[in-house]
Design a protein around this motif. Sequence first.
Motif, PDB file in Angstrom:
ATOM      1  N   GLY A  73       0.819  -1.198   0.000  1.00 14.30           N
ATOM      2  CA  GLY A  73       0.000   0.000   0.000  1.00 14.30           C
ATOM      3  C   GLY A  73       0.857   1.253   0.000  1.00 14.30           C
ATOM      4  N   ILE A  74       0.365   2.296   0.630  1.00 10.08           N
ATOM      5  CA  ILE A  74       1.154   3.502   0.822  1.00 10.08           C
ATOM      6  C   ILE A  74       1.166   3.750   2.317  1.00 10.08           C
ATOM      7  CG2 ILE A  74       1.317   5.961   0.366  1.00 10.08           C
ATOM      8  CD1 ILE A  74      -0.068   5.481  -2.303  1.00 10.08           C
ATOM      9  N   GLU A  75       2.360   3.636   2.887  1.00 12.09           N
ATOM     10  CA  GLU A  75       2.480   3.643   4.338  1.00 12.09           C
ATOM     11  C   GLU A  75       1.839   4.888   4.949  1.00 12.09           C
ATOM     12  OE1 GLU A  75       6.372   2.255   5.443  1.00 12.09           O
ATOM     13  OE2 GLU A  75       6.131   3.193   7.418  1.00 12.09           O
ATOM     14  N   LEU A  89      -3.115   3.535  -5.237  1.00 12.35           N
ATOM     15  CA  LEU A  89      -2.063   3.637  -6.245  1.00 12.35           C
ATOM     16  C   LEU A  89      -1.239   4.890  -6.043  1.00 12.35           C
ATOM     17  CD1 LEU A  89      -4.025   2.649  -9.482  1.00 12.35           C
ATOM     18  CD2 LEU A  89      -2.773   1.179  -7.918  1.00 12.35           C
ATOM     19  N   ASN A  90      -1.828   5.879  -5.410  1.00 12.21           N
ATOM     20  CA  ASN A  90      -1.167   7.172  -5.289  1.00 12.21           C
ATOM     21  C   ASN A  90      -1.861   7.967  -4.189  1.00 12.21           C
ATOM     22  OD1 ASN A  90       0.429   9.398  -5.825  1.00 12.21           O
ATOM     23  ND2 ASN A  90       0.007   9.403  -8.014  1.00 12.21           N
ATOM     24  N   ASP A  91      -1.057   8.825  -3.522  1.00 12.39           N
ATOM     25  CA  ASP A  91      -1.653   9.662  -2.482  1.00 12.39           C
ATOM     26  C   ASP A  91      -1.700  11.135  -2.890  1.00 12.39           C
ATOM     27  OD1 ASP A  91       1.078   9.860  -2.429  1.00 12.39           O
ATOM     28  OD2 ASP A  91       1.262   9.865  -0.254  1.00 12.39           O
ATOM     29  N   ARG A  92      -0.964  11.539  -3.918  1.00 10.85           N
ATOM     30  CA  ARG A  92      -0.971  12.935  -4.361  1.00 10.85           C
ATOM     31  C   ARG A  92      -0.768  12.977  -5.861  1.00 10.85           C
ATOM     32  NH1 ARG A  92       3.427  16.824  -3.332  1.00 10.85           N
ATOM     33  NH2 ARG A  92       4.535  14.931  -2.845  1.00 10.85           N
ATOM     34  N   PRO A  93      -1.757  12.976  -6.699  1.00  7.57           N
ATOM     35  CA  PRO A  93      -3.175  12.984  -6.338  1.00  7.57           C
ATOM     36  C   PRO A  93      -3.641  11.611  -5.842  1.00  7.57           C
ATOM     37  CG  PRO A  93      -2.953  12.761  -8.706  1.00  7.57           C
ATOM     38  CD  PRO A  93      -1.564  12.956  -8.169  1.00  7.57           C
ATOM     39  N   LEU A 225      -2.418  20.346  -9.343  1.00  5.04           N
ATOM     40  CA  LEU A 225      -1.400  19.823  -8.409  1.00  5.04           C
ATOM     41  C   LEU A 225      -0.305  20.851  -8.121  1.00  5.04           C
ATOM     42  CD1 LEU A 225      -0.989  16.184  -9.785  1.00  5.04           C
ATOM     43  CD2 LEU A 225      -2.002  16.845  -7.599  1.00  5.04           C
TER      44      LEU A 225
END
Lengths: 443, 108
Positions: A73-75, A89-93, A225
């Motif tokens: 995942g994304i920690e 898949l991504n946090d930003r975006p 962004l």
Amino acid sequence: MTDQKNDRSEMNDKSEEELKETGELTDTGAARRSFLGKLGKGGAALAVFGMGAETAMQTMFNRSTLSSAVAAGIEGFSVPGKVDGFIYLNDRPINGELPPHLLHDEVTPFPNMFIRNNGVPPAKDGIDPSQWTLTVSGEAANREVTYSIDDLKNKFENVEMQIWIECGGNGRAAFEPSPRGNQWDLGAIGCPTWTGVRLRDVLEDVGYDKDKAVYIGYKAGDAHLSGRDDLDAISRGCPMRKAVEDETLIVWAMNGEDIPEQHGYPLRLITPGFPGSASGKWLQGILIRDREHDGAKMTGQSYRVPAYPVEAGADVPEEDMVVLEEMPVKSLITSPQTGVRVSQGDGLKVEGKAWDGWGDVEELHVSIDHGQTWQKADLQRPVNKFAWQLWEANIEFPTTGFYQVWAVATNSKGERQPMVLPGWNPRGYGNNKAHHIDVHVEA
Amino acid sequence: MKSKRVLLLPAILGLLWVAPATAGDHVEAAEEYETDPETSLIKAPGFETVKNNCTVCHSARLFTGRGYTRKVWLEQIRWMQDSQGLWEFPPEMEEEILDYLETYYPPR
């Protein structure tokens, strides 16, 4: 090794006749010919020797089967309220999808709805919905009109419909060479219920030049962004023929409640059958354009596909790229989860969803022998046009052992999902390759 | 038939030999270095420059999921400079960024 490479193999001598003889495919000759024509030689090659590679591919690209990747995942990052097992898949975006077995609900609830953001959503806390407005204008509009959400609710017929939204890049992860963009696997699709008004009614109220109007474009409240005010994160739309359909909506509720922050609070567009990016979130403006809308991510290569088939990895000139419109026919097996163990005597009930960009899936077939023979599934009609359709099939296994259950949907045009990857394109859109699950059949 | 065999043998040997060697090199290239917990980027030469220029607006996960050729990496940079508000890089900095991306995030 990709199955595109299998397509180019020398195993093309397996004739359609042989396929026809082995395939108890469909009832209608037309659909059957269409399917065989499309599955064609690549399918034969696949059946003959390609399955080893195919299985390896599926292991690589079904992230749902790769527990390590999911667990990674994304920690420290999650969206409050999303289901355990949601794949970030991504946090930003923020971008995230679901493994197929978490898409089993008939109506997709918020925890199981994928997120595809291009920019930064406006914070829900900072929005007073009574102050939110939608302004309709543009070259082909007779006047500029600004509506509050209450204006929309009071002035136009309210409608509630269940409509699926699928990211245009759903399935991108399977293409080689890897197209740019989020590496969506299978689950950038969901089908909640939406409440709102028809876009057509609003456009009629504003009034527009029907000879001049070509396209609508949306303006949205998400931030770019980079933080620059002069750039839109995304501003797409659809041709007028789509804008005026019965099911193209401006909505303020998802599943009977305020639209969640990540899904467009407090107002969004729903453009059924088109890539999800045409269903603009945080909706603030509609432009009635006298040309194909040229907002952010309408031009260049974004949400565009080559006007003709191209070789994998090809450089396609921008003038040969056309806007991706209706999404191709597709289906998922949402129960059981891949890897299930069953007793041979029990058989297996397999269930799933099917959908098509043109609005009607006609047939669903399943196979337990990699497409050599097919069994027709029980496919329900949609609750309304552009709702996904539920299907189920009861499967008997002739022996114990390792099986793959494959599902393919056929739309009203006779187009059927391929069992091989459809044509590579620079940004990896429209992968509607058939889905399958692994089944261990035990004594 | 004979000539085909002559051609096939090196081809088969090539597959057996070259493919694992290439994969191994790539794994080694990445495994020599730690991964930055904040960005998930490989902490190899060029890391700081990439982190400082490429994760200001978006997370590194937008581009580390898969790898690309130097040509495609450069296209991405030019697209962001042309339309997404990315600043211009001094030539040596652009080279450093491209060297890093090409080496540690190649096509897979």
